[in-house]
Structures are given as C-alpha cells and as structure tokens.
Design an enzyme around this catalytic site. Structure first.
Site, PDB file in Angstrom:
ATOM      1  N   GLY A  44       0.777  -1.238   0.000  1.00  0.00           N
ATOM      2  CA  GLY A  44       0.000   0.000   0.000  1.00  0.00           C
ATOM      3  C   GLY A  44       0.808   1.286   0.000  1.00  0.00           C
ATOM      4  O   GLY A  44       0.362   2.312  -0.506  1.00  0.00           O
ATOM      5  N   GLU A  99       4.209   4.253   5.842  1.00  0.00           N
ATOM      6  CA  GLU A  99       2.947   3.501   5.762  1.00  0.00           C
ATOM      7  C   GLU A  99       1.910   4.313   4.993  1.00  0.00           C
ATOM      8  O   GLU A  99       1.940   5.544   5.012  1.00  0.00           O
ATOM      9  CB  GLU A  99       2.409   3.232   7.171  1.00  0.00           C
ATOM     10  CG  GLU A  99       2.591   1.814   7.666  1.00  0.00           C
ATOM     11  CD  GLU A  99       1.705   0.786   6.952  1.00  0.00           C
ATOM     12  OE1 GLU A  99       1.318   0.998   5.797  1.00  0.00           O
ATOM     13  OE2 GLU A  99       1.415  -0.239   7.574  1.00  0.00           O
ATOM     14  N   ASP A 103      -4.603   2.081  10.881  1.00  0.00           N
ATOM     15  CA  ASP A 103      -5.998   1.779  11.193  1.00  0.00           C
ATOM     16  C   ASP A 103      -6.056   1.273  12.644  1.00  0.00           C
ATOM     17  O   ASP A 103      -6.056   2.071  13.574  1.00  0.00           O
ATOM     18  CB  ASP A 103      -6.470   0.745  10.163  1.00  0.00           C
ATOM     19  CG  ASP A 103      -7.940   0.448  10.220  1.00  0.00           C
ATOM     20  OD1 ASP A 103      -8.724   1.362  10.478  1.00  0.00           O
ATOM     21  OD2 ASP A 103      -8.323  -0.714   9.982  1.00  0.00           O
ATOM     22  N   THR A 104      -6.047  -0.038  12.848  1.00  0.00           N
ATOM     23  CA  THR A 104      -6.027  -0.552  14.233  1.00  0.00           C
ATOM     24  C   THR A 104      -4.668  -0.313  14.892  1.00  0.00           C
ATOM     25  O   THR A 104      -4.567  -0.292  16.121  1.00  0.00           O
ATOM     26  CB  THR A 104      -6.293  -2.070  14.247  1.00  0.00           C
ATOM     27  OG1 THR A 104      -5.244  -2.725  13.535  1.00  0.00           O
ATOM     28  CG2 THR A 104      -7.635  -2.400  13.626  1.00  0.00           C
ATOM     29  N   LYS A 131      -6.529   6.721  10.903  1.00  0.00           N
ATOM     30  CA  LYS A 131      -7.916   6.610  11.368  1.00  0.00           C
ATOM     31  C   LYS A 131      -7.896   6.377  12.877  1.00  0.00           C
ATOM     32  O   LYS A 131      -8.039   5.237  13.328  1.00  0.00           O
ATOM     33  CB  LYS A 131      -8.610   5.439  10.655  1.00  0.00           C
ATOM     34  CG  LYS A 131      -8.820   5.667   9.174  1.00  0.00           C
ATOM     35  CD  LYS A 131      -9.788   4.667   8.562  1.00  0.00           C
ATOM     36  CE  LYS A 131      -9.068   3.450   8.046  1.00  0.00           C
ATOM     37  NZ  LYS A 131      -9.942   2.594   7.193  1.00  0.00           N
ATOM     38  N   ASP A 159      -5.729  -0.460  -1.667  1.00  0.00           N
ATOM     39  CA  ASP A 159      -6.595  -1.347  -2.430  1.00  0.00           C
ATOM     40  C   ASP A 159      -7.822  -1.765  -1.652  1.00  0.00           C
ATOM     41  O   ASP A 159      -7.881  -1.650  -0.429  1.00  0.00           O
ATOM     42  CB  ASP A 159      -5.832  -2.629  -2.798  1.00  0.00           C
ATOM     43  CG  ASP A 159      -5.647  -3.546  -1.589  1.00  0.00           C
ATOM     44  OD1 ASP A 159      -5.107  -3.064  -0.561  1.00  0.00           O
ATOM     45  OD2 ASP A 159      -6.073  -4.706  -1.655  1.00  0.00           O
TER      46      ASP A 159
HETATM   47  P1  IMP Z   1      -3.740  -1.757  10.865  1.00  0.00           P
HETATM   48  O1  IMP Z   1      -2.812  -2.818  11.311  1.00  0.00           O
HETATM   49  O2  IMP Z   1      -5.155  -2.102  11.229  1.00  0.00           O
HETATM   50  O3  IMP Z   1      -3.360  -0.381  11.327  1.00  0.00           O
HETATM   51  O4  IMP Z   1      -3.793  -1.832   9.302  1.00  0.00           O
HETATM   52  C1  IMP Z   1      -2.988  -1.107   8.500  1.00  0.00           C
HETATM   53  C2  IMP Z   1      -3.039  -1.655   7.092  1.00  0.00           C
HETATM   54  O5  IMP Z   1      -4.357  -2.079   6.708  1.00  0.00           O
HETATM   55  C3  IMP Z   1      -2.686  -0.541   6.140  1.00  0.00           C
HETATM   56  O6  IMP Z   1      -1.300  -0.494   5.926  1.00  0.00           O
HETATM   57  C4  IMP Z   1      -3.462  -0.904   4.911  1.00  0.00           C
HETATM   58  O7  IMP Z   1      -2.715  -1.803   4.126  1.00  0.00           O
HETATM   59  C5  IMP Z   1      -4.700  -1.604   5.429  1.00  0.00           C
HETATM   60  N1  IMP Z   1      -5.808  -0.642   5.545  1.00  0.00           N
HETATM   61  C6  IMP Z   1      -6.332  -0.099   6.670  1.00  0.00           C
HETATM   62  N2  IMP Z   1      -7.325   0.749   6.391  1.00  0.00           N
HETATM   63  C7  IMP Z   1      -7.438   0.767   5.042  1.00  0.00           C
HETATM   64  C8  IMP Z   1      -8.294   1.493   4.127  1.00  0.00           C
HETATM   65  O8  IMP Z   1      -9.157   2.303   4.486  1.00  0.00           O
HETATM   66  N3  IMP Z   1      -8.089   1.224   2.812  1.00  0.00           N
HETATM   67  C9  IMP Z   1      -7.161   0.353   2.346  1.00  0.00           C
HETATM   68  N4  IMP Z   1      -6.331  -0.326   3.157  1.00  0.00           N
HETATM   69  C10 IMP Z   1      -6.473  -0.124   4.499  1.00  0.00           C
HETATM   70 MG    MG Z   2      -0.300  -1.088   4.322  1.00  0.00          MG
END
Ligand code: IMP
Ligand code: MG
Length: 186
Positions: A44, A99, A103-104, A131, A159
């Site tokens: 991403g 990055e 998200d989480t 987020k 994506d």
């Molecule tokens: P986390 O571990 O939940 O913070 O996820 C992060 C990863 O999830 C990012 O690097 C993205 O690859 C994917 N991701 C999280 N939110 C989105 C979104 O809204 N669109 C696309 N990919 C996302």
């Molecule tokens: Mg990513």
C-alpha cells in the site's frame, strides 16, 4: 462489505501533493546531517513512498518490508507476520517507516517490534493517513498526514481486494444504494 460500491473523491492530486511536500519538508529538516533508511510497507505504501522520497532534500536509502494480513479485503491484520524482509541491515540506522494508513495499529505495532529487535539507532513512522477512531493498540506516528473518519479508502496505492491501487487520487468506498444493487443483480 458485499454488493457494489461507489467511489467518492476524498483527496485530489493537489491535496495529496501538498501533504507529501509538507511531510517531506519536516522529515528533511529533522534528519538534516543524518543518513536515513526509508522502509516502505508493501504494498500500500509504494505510491506514497515514491512521491515522498522525491521531495526529500536529504540522502535516503530505500527498502521495503512485507507484512501478511489475514482477513478479507476490508479487515486488517489480526495476526501479523513479516513475509518479506528488508535487504538492508537495520542495526545502528535511522529508520523511517513509511505507511499508507494506520488503522487498528496492529500492523505497525508488529513492525516496530520487529525493527526494535534489530537495534536501530532510531525509528520513526510517517503515515499518509490515520484513522485514530479505529485504534486498538497505541502507536506513535511522528509524521502523520490526513486524519480520517472511520471510512474505507482506496487509490494512491491503497486497495480493496487488490483493486484500485493505481488510481492517482484517494476515494472513499461507499456502498451503492440498495435500489441500484437490486437493479444491477438481474
Ligand atoms: P492496521 O494494522 O489495522 O493499522 O492496518 C494497516 C493496514 O491495513 C494498512 O497499511 C493498509 O494496508 C490496510 N488498511 C487499513 N485501512 C485501510 C483502508 O481504508 N483502505 C485500504 N487499506 C487499508
Ligand atoms: Mg499497508
């Protein structure tokens, strides 16, 4: 998410370019006189990283890391595993993790632990989007771009089920109105 989707423009080329320039200016100032190792998180962050490094005014080596994410196109890393290792040695280096979106925070948390175990001189994170409402684990993001509500976004490297990465702008993925979904089903 099932059914069909509409894309709604969230950040234009100009919005993105201005944010990339602002982030790169801060990074260039903070790392003046240092050698930076930029590590992009596959896949991403590839588009963002390509633009970001071209705005840096300091020397930077570029590498990548791959993380596995289990789940469908929308949910993110529940269990995180490093699947592609950076070629560069991490030890004693100033690392900037790039990055697309936080998200989480679970992916980033796992990545930071992976890097810390390799004794870098320093580690900071640059993320184009964040987020914060979705955070499950606290992670520090030194260079944070757009703050988003809890919306799923695509384009500019991001994506949905491997689609839309090549779009030059960033869109929210909106569920199409039910009437239209029913109409298009037959
Ligand atoms: P986390 O571990 O939940 O913070 O996820 C992060 C990863 O999830 C990012 O690097 C993205 O690859 C994917 N991701 C999280 N939110 C989105 C979104 O809204 N669109 C696309 N990919 C996302
Ligand atoms: Mg990513």
């Amino acid at each position: 998410m099932t059914g069909s989707f509409d894309l709604r423009l969230l950040y234009s080329r100009e919005d993105i370019a201005a944010m990339v320039r602002a982030l790169a200016a801060r990074i260039s100032a903070d790392y003046a006189g240092k050698e930076l190792l930029v590590i992009g998180v596959l896949k991403g962050a590839v588009v963002f990283l390509a633009d970001l490094i071209r705005e840096l005014t300091i020397p930077a080596e570029v590498d990548f890391i791959g993380l596995s994410s289990y789940g469908d196109g929308v949910t993110t890393c529940g269990e995180v595993e490093v699947t592609a290792f950076p070629a560069a040695s991490i030890e004693s280096r100033h690392i900037l993790v790039v990055e697309d979106i936080i998200d989480t925070g679970l992916c980033l948390d796992a990545l930071l632990k992976f890097l810390a175990a390799r004794r870098p001189a320093s580690v900071r994170v640059c993320a184009l989007m964040d987020k914060p409402a979705r955070r499950q684990v606290k992670v520090e993001v030194a260079y944070s771009g757009f703050t988003l509500p809890d919306k799923f976004v695509v384009g500019y490297g991001l994506d949905f089920a491997q689609r839309y990465r090549q779009l030059p702008q960033i869109y929210t993925l909106e569920e199409a109105p039910v009437e239209r979904q029913l109409a298009s089903d037959d």
